[in-house]
Design a protein around this motif. Structure first.
Motif, PDB file in Angstrom:
ATOM      1  N   VAL A 190     -33.344   8.056   9.748  1.00 23.86           N
ATOM      2  CA  VAL A 190     -32.820   6.917   8.994  1.00 23.86           C
ATOM      3  C   VAL A 190     -33.948   6.235   8.228  1.00 23.86           C
ATOM      4  O   VAL A 190     -33.794   5.842   7.071  1.00 23.86           O
ATOM      5  CB  VAL A 190     -32.114   5.911   9.928  1.00 23.86           C
ATOM      6  CG1 VAL A 190     -31.754   4.628   9.168  1.00 23.86           C
ATOM      7  CG2 VAL A 190     -30.850   6.522  10.518  1.00 23.86           C
ATOM      8  N   GLY A 191     -35.091   6.089   8.877  1.00 21.52           N
ATOM      9  CA  GLY A 191     -36.232   5.479   8.201  1.00 21.52           C
ATOM     10  C   GLY A 191     -36.665   6.281   6.987  1.00 21.52           C
ATOM     11  O   GLY A 191     -37.004   5.706   5.944  1.00 21.52           O
ATOM     12  N   LYS A 192     -36.634   7.610   7.077  1.00 24.07           N
ATOM     13  CA  LYS A 192     -36.970   8.457   5.930  1.00 24.07           C
ATOM     14  C   LYS A 192     -35.958   8.281   4.807  1.00 24.07           C
ATOM     15  O   LYS A 192     -36.302   8.214   3.625  1.00 24.07           O
ATOM     16  CB  LYS A 192     -37.018   9.918   6.361  1.00 24.07           C
ATOM     17  CG  LYS A 192     -38.063  10.243   7.419  1.00 24.07           C
ATOM     18  CD  LYS A 192     -39.469  10.164   6.860  1.00 24.07           C
ATOM     19  CE  LYS A 192     -40.498  10.607   7.906  1.00 24.07           C
ATOM     20  NZ  LYS A 192     -41.887  10.520   7.383  1.00 24.07           N
ATOM     21  N   LEU A 193     -34.677   8.215   5.190  1.00 21.51           N
ATOM     22  CA  LEU A 193     -33.625   8.067   4.182  1.00 21.51           C
ATOM     23  C   LEU A 193     -33.765   6.742   3.432  1.00 21.51           C
ATOM     24  O   LEU A 193     -33.528   6.666   2.223  1.00 21.51           O
ATOM     25  CB  LEU A 193     -32.249   8.149   4.847  1.00 21.51           C
ATOM     26  CG  LEU A 193     -31.872   9.493   5.496  1.00 21.51           C
ATOM     27  CD1 LEU A 193     -30.517   9.388   6.180  1.00 21.51           C
ATOM     28  CD2 LEU A 193     -31.841  10.601   4.442  1.00 21.51           C
ATOM     29  N   LYS A 194     -34.141   5.692   4.157  1.00 25.18           N
ATOM     30  CA  LYS A 194     -34.312   4.392   3.518  1.00 25.18           C
ATOM     31  C   LYS A 194     -35.515   4.371   2.582  1.00 25.18           C
ATOM     32  O   LYS A 194     -35.639   3.466   1.752  1.00 25.18           O
ATOM     33  CB  LYS A 194     -34.474   3.301   4.581  1.00 25.18           C
ATOM     34  CG  LYS A 194     -33.175   2.984   5.325  1.00 25.18           C
ATOM     35  CD  LYS A 194     -33.394   1.847   6.313  1.00 25.18           C
ATOM     36  CE  LYS A 194     -32.112   1.482   7.033  1.00 25.18           C
ATOM     37  NZ  LYS A 194     -32.307   0.353   7.973  1.00 25.18           N
ATOM     38  N   GLY A 195     -36.369   5.360   2.726  1.00 24.85           N
ATOM     39  CA  GLY A 195     -37.500   5.458   1.811  1.00 24.85           C
ATOM     40  C   GLY A 195     -37.165   6.195   0.533  1.00 24.85           C
ATOM     41  O   GLY A 195     -38.023   6.355  -0.336  1.00 24.85           O
ATOM     42  N   GLY A 196     -35.944   6.673   0.403  1.00 18.60           N
ATOM     43  CA  GLY A 196     -35.510   7.347  -0.814  1.00 18.60           C
ATOM     44  C   GLY A 196     -35.325   8.843  -0.664  1.00 18.60           C
ATOM     45  O   GLY A 196     -35.009   9.531  -1.639  1.00 18.60           O
ATOM     46  N   ALA A 197     -35.511   9.371   0.541  1.00 16.95           N
ATOM     47  CA  ALA A 197     -35.365  10.818   0.750  1.00 16.95           C
ATOM     48  C   ALA A 197     -33.905  11.219   0.792  1.00 16.95           C
ATOM     49  O   ALA A 197     -33.032  10.411   1.122  1.00 16.95           O
ATOM     50  CB  ALA A 197     -36.058  11.227   2.048  1.00 16.95           C
ATOM     51  N   ASP A 198     -33.644  12.470   0.436  1.00 13.45           N
ATOM     52  CA  ASP A 198     -32.294  13.009   0.583  1.00 13.45           C
ATOM     53  C   ASP A 198     -32.072  13.439   2.025  1.00 13.45           C
ATOM     54  O   ASP A 198     -33.017  13.566   2.808  1.00 13.45           O
ATOM     55  CB  ASP A 198     -32.096  14.200  -0.352  1.00 13.45           C
ATOM     56  CG  ASP A 198     -32.021  13.778  -1.810  1.00 13.45           C
ATOM     57  OD1 ASP A 198     -32.368  14.597  -2.683  1.00 13.45           O
ATOM     58  OD2 ASP A 198     -31.624  12.624  -2.072  1.00 13.45           O
ATOM     59  N   LEU A 199     -30.834  13.680   2.378  1.00 16.16           N
ATOM     60  CA  LEU A 199     -30.482  14.078   3.739  1.00 16.16           C
ATOM     61  C   LEU A 199     -30.530  15.596   3.855  1.00 16.16           C
ATOM     62  O   LEU A 199     -29.817  16.308   3.136  1.00 16.16           O
ATOM     63  CB  LEU A 199     -29.083  13.565   4.092  1.00 16.16           C
ATOM     64  CG  LEU A 199     -28.510  14.015   5.438  1.00 16.16           C
ATOM     65  CD1 LEU A 199     -29.366  13.507   6.588  1.00 16.16           C
ATOM     66  CD2 LEU A 199     -27.071  13.528   5.590  1.00 16.16           C
ATOM     67  N   PHE A 200     -31.356  16.098   4.771  1.00 15.82           N
ATOM     68  CA  PHE A 200     -31.467  17.534   5.000  1.00 15.82           C
ATOM     69  C   PHE A 200     -30.619  17.933   6.208  1.00 15.82           C
ATOM     70  O   PHE A 200     -30.557  17.212   7.203  1.00 15.82           O
ATOM     71  CB  PHE A 200     -32.931  17.944   5.196  1.00 15.82           C
ATOM     72  CG  PHE A 200     -33.732  17.866   3.935  1.00 15.82           C
ATOM     73  CD1 PHE A 200     -34.406  16.709   3.592  1.00 15.82           C
ATOM     74  CD2 PHE A 200     -33.792  18.948   3.072  1.00 15.82           C
ATOM     75  CE1 PHE A 200     -35.129  16.627   2.418  1.00 15.82           C
ATOM     76  CE2 PHE A 200     -34.522  18.882   1.894  1.00 15.82           C
ATOM     77  CZ  PHE A 200     -35.181  17.715   1.563  1.00 15.82           C
ATOM     78  N   ALA A 201     -29.990  19.089   6.088  1.00 15.71           N
ATOM     79  CA  ALA A 201     -29.050  19.555   7.107  1.00 15.71           C
ATOM     80  C   ALA A 201     -29.645  19.632   8.508  1.00 15.71           C
ATOM     81  O   ALA A 201     -28.975  19.286   9.480  1.00 15.71           O
ATOM     82  CB  ALA A 201     -28.456  20.902   6.691  1.00 15.71           C
ATOM     83  N   PRO A 202     -30.909  20.100   8.672  1.00 18.12           N
ATOM     84  CA  PRO A 202     -31.445  20.181  10.044  1.00 18.12           C
ATOM     85  C   PRO A 202     -31.536  18.831  10.749  1.00 18.12           C
ATOM     86  O   PRO A 202     -31.629  18.783  11.970  1.00 18.12           O
ATOM     87  CB  PRO A 202     -32.834  20.795   9.839  1.00 18.12           C
ATOM     88  CG  PRO A 202     -32.718  21.567   8.558  1.00 18.12           C
ATOM     89  CD  PRO A 202     -31.816  20.742   7.704  1.00 18.12           C
ATOM     90  N   GLY A 203     -31.557  17.743   9.991  1.00 16.30           N
ATOM     91  CA  GLY A 203     -31.662  16.420  10.613  1.00 16.30           C
ATOM     92  C   GLY A 203     -30.348  15.880  11.146  1.00 16.30           C
ATOM     93  O   GLY A 203     -30.323  14.842  11.812  1.00 16.30           O
TER      94      GLY A 203
END
Length: 646
Positions: free
Chosen positions: A135-148
């Motif tokens: 979630v922290g990565k996503l809030k930084g602007g990253a896209d959602l990767f399937a393995p996560g």
């Protein structure tokens, strides 16, 4: 997408027609069904008796509150900072300040919800789960990767197709959406080893859309949990409840065997929660053997039958045969167990589920059972003359413990002791009263603002006839001659066939005239008021009757989340019943999971209680009946029945 602040032009209010059109577009895009009107019924006064229910207007208001404003915006998107333009929609849910609730991008007409909209509309989009670090990565602007992704036990939401709008929650607050995006692949069909990008981010808690405020206060903090959104464990919890009661398998792993318990522990580990404190507490208790639990269940059954026979001398001694497995466990076994402990439940017995337990009682010649279609086993009869029941010696029952659990979606409030439920044992009286139209004032009734009962109106008509003796037909005492007031103000209020006949005859039957006045809402405008305990309309000036038909509690039996049958209860607030307080009682009596959430399409604060299975009988008798709700105030809508061919 909104990591940097967008350029937003001046807001302008939407016209009501534009807002309704947009709301209908949202309903279509997110597959929100239009409410279907139920067949009208009538009360004792002949007035329509439809209950308050979700309407198209209330659904629209839940999605796009009135008023809603719009404004154009420009920003950049992606690594190449591609210029993007679109429209934001600003509104305020009741009790909250204005926030950006939806946005639209480029040539795509579809409206995308912000987290504020998702917090108010559970289930609007598919909800996916990831670890809090992700979630922290996503809030930084990253896209959602399937393995996560963390796949829940029930599988991914079938709506999560390629191109669909999805939301993401962290594993610790798994009912609170934090991130919104569009799926890049068919997430619902992901395999065991997914790879690649699963979704592209558009908006999240903490970006500039979230931070926008008309009063420059910054973003609003997310709630700790939200009723209505399914968490990671939801499907598994329901399956465990099913296995407790209705499991039909005959193998050793039936009813929560090794494989299921392993899944539970795995998911709890993925959810970041441990049961260390609970395990420690259980270790301090004496753990009973399987035989001791079996004996306790048999004794509880004998206690329940013995007690019913004592309190209800006539057969079947208060039991409503056939007895369902859920009723057996929740109403007969659990209340009569020697020990109220987690160790004493159906999974800890040698039978593992209610079906095998009933089979054991049948083999012991205590009951007669039958397997129904679908594999469910019910009790058809009980041998009340069995010596075990006749000679049974009751034992002291422990007082049930009241668990302190969080009940509200915002987090923090604890479940109240059932003894504090003020609706238990209440006496309710539904009074129908009328306001007179100007056509009846002052000739028949004295005031347009005063409320009258039907008896008072009948008495007023009788007095009017006595004051005008020339109206009485001497040859036919039952008939009243028409004068200008009766002909013009009463019979002239509409052009019915009966009125025309009376006008042509120049007279009308007294009873017909009385019914004519009461049944015409152009003459007597119906209102209702629900009185509680010792309340009376005359003694309490603060009581105000409401226009329209009386309220009803609606029980909706439908399938949700696939083939799971649930009973949804709405309209409790009108009968002074707190939905939050009955959830634990429902869960116990129905032996299934129960939840409380915002009523879809209802006013903010109007709640809906959902309980697993078709529980209409238990709810009507054990829940609503004890709270003064009469059967005629309950409406059952069974959406699981197949429509007959026309």
């Amino acid at each position: 997408m909104f990591k940097k602040k967008p350029q937003i032009k001046n807001l302008s209010s939407l016209k009501s027609s534009e807002r309704r059109k947009l709301a209908d577009q949202v309903r279509k895009d997110y597959s929100i069904p239009e409410p279907q009107p139920d067949a009208p019924s009538h009360d004792q006064e002949g007035q329509p008796a439809t209950q308050p229910q979700q309407t198209l207007t209330s659904i629209r208001n839940a999605l796009l509150p009135d008023p809603t404003s719009a404004a154009k915006f420009t920003t950049t998107y992606g690594r190449n900072f591609t210029p993007v333009s679109g429209t934001i929609y600003v509104g305020a849910h009741p009790g909250q300040e204005e926030r950006i609730l939806w946005f639209q991008i480029g040539k795509d007409d579809r409206l995308i919800p912000t987290v504020y909209t998702l917090w108010q509309n559970p289930g609007l989009t598919p909800l996916l789960y990831v670890g809090d670090i992700v979630v922290g990565k996503l809030k930084g602007g990253a896209d959602l990767f399937a393995p996560g992704l963390i796949e829940p036990h029930r599988g991914f939401d079938e709506r999560a197709k390629k191109g669909s709008v999805i939301a993401v929650a962290g594993h610790k607050s798994d009912t609170v959406p934090r991130w919104v995006g569009t799926s890049s692949v068919d997430i619902s069909a992901l395999g065991d080893n997914p790879t690649g990008t699963a979704a592209e981010g558009l908006h999240w808690e903490g970006d500039e859309l979230w931070a926008w405020s008309a009063l420059n206060k910054g973003g609003m903090a997310a709630p700790e949990s939200i009723d209505g959104w399914l968490g990671i464990m939801s499907g598994l919890e329901e399956e465990v409840e099913d296995l407790d009661i209705d499991d039909d398998g005959e193998g050793e792993q039936e009813g929560g065997g090794v494989a299921l318990e392993h899944s539970t522990s795995d998911l709890k580990a993925a959810n970041g929660n441990t049961a260390h404190d609970n395990d420690k507490q259980e270790e301090e208790e004496d753990v009973p053997t399987t035989k001791e639990v079996d004996d306790a269940f048999i004794e509880a059954f004998l206690y329940a039958v013995h007690n019913a026979k004592k309190t209800n001398p006539a057969e079947p001694h208060g039991f409503d045969l056939p007895i369902q497995p859920s009723y057996l466990i929740s109403n007969m076994i659990q209340p009569h167990l020697r020990h109220q402990s987690p160790h004493y439940n159906i999974k800890k017995t040698s039978w593992k589920n209610a079906k095998k337990f009933i089979k054991h009682l049948d083999k012991a010649v205590l009951v007669k059972s039958k397997d129904r279609n679908g594999g469910e086993t019910v009790i058809l009869d009980i041998d009340f003359n069995d010596q075990k029941i006749k000679n049974f010696q009751p034992y002291p029952l422990p007082k049930p413990k009241v668990a302190e659990t969080t009940e509200d979606g915002g987090g923090g409030s604890k479940a109240q002791d059932p003894g504090t439920d003020q609706s238990l044992g209440q006496k309710l009286t539904l009074q129908v009263v009328y306001r007179a139209s100007s056509k009846l004032v002052p000739d028949l009734l004295s005031s347009k603002t005063q409320f009258y009962t039907s008896q008072q109106i009948t008495t007023a008509l009788k007095q009017y006839i006595e004051d005008n003796p020339d109206l009485v037909n001497e040859s036919k005492k039952r008939y009243i001659k028409l004068n200008p007031f009766i002909a013009n103000n009463i019979l002239g209020s509409n052009s019915s066939t009966d009125d025309s006949k009376a006008l042509a005859a120049g007279e009308i039957d007294r009873g017909t005239l009385n019914r004519r006045i009461l049944e015409d809402d152009h003459l007597c405008i119906p209102h209702h008021i629900l009185l509680r305990n010792e309340q009376t309309l005359e003694s309490d000036s603060s009581l105000k009757p409401k226009a329209g038909p009386p309220p009803k509690v609606t029980l909706t039996i439908e399938k949700r989340g696939g083939n799971k049958v649930v009973t949804a209860i709405a309209g409790l607030e009108a009968f002074f019943i707190n939905p939050q307080l009955i959830r634990p009682e429902l869960q116990k009596k129905c032996a299934g999971s129960a939840s409380v959430g915002q009523l879809v399409g209802g006013k903010p604060g109007m709640l809906e209680v959902q309980v697993q299975g078709d529980q209409r009988a238990v709810i009507e008798k054990e829940i609503l009946g004890k709270r003064g709700v009469k059967p005629e105030w309950i409406e059952v809508v069974d959406k699981t029945k197949k429509k007959g061919k026309k």
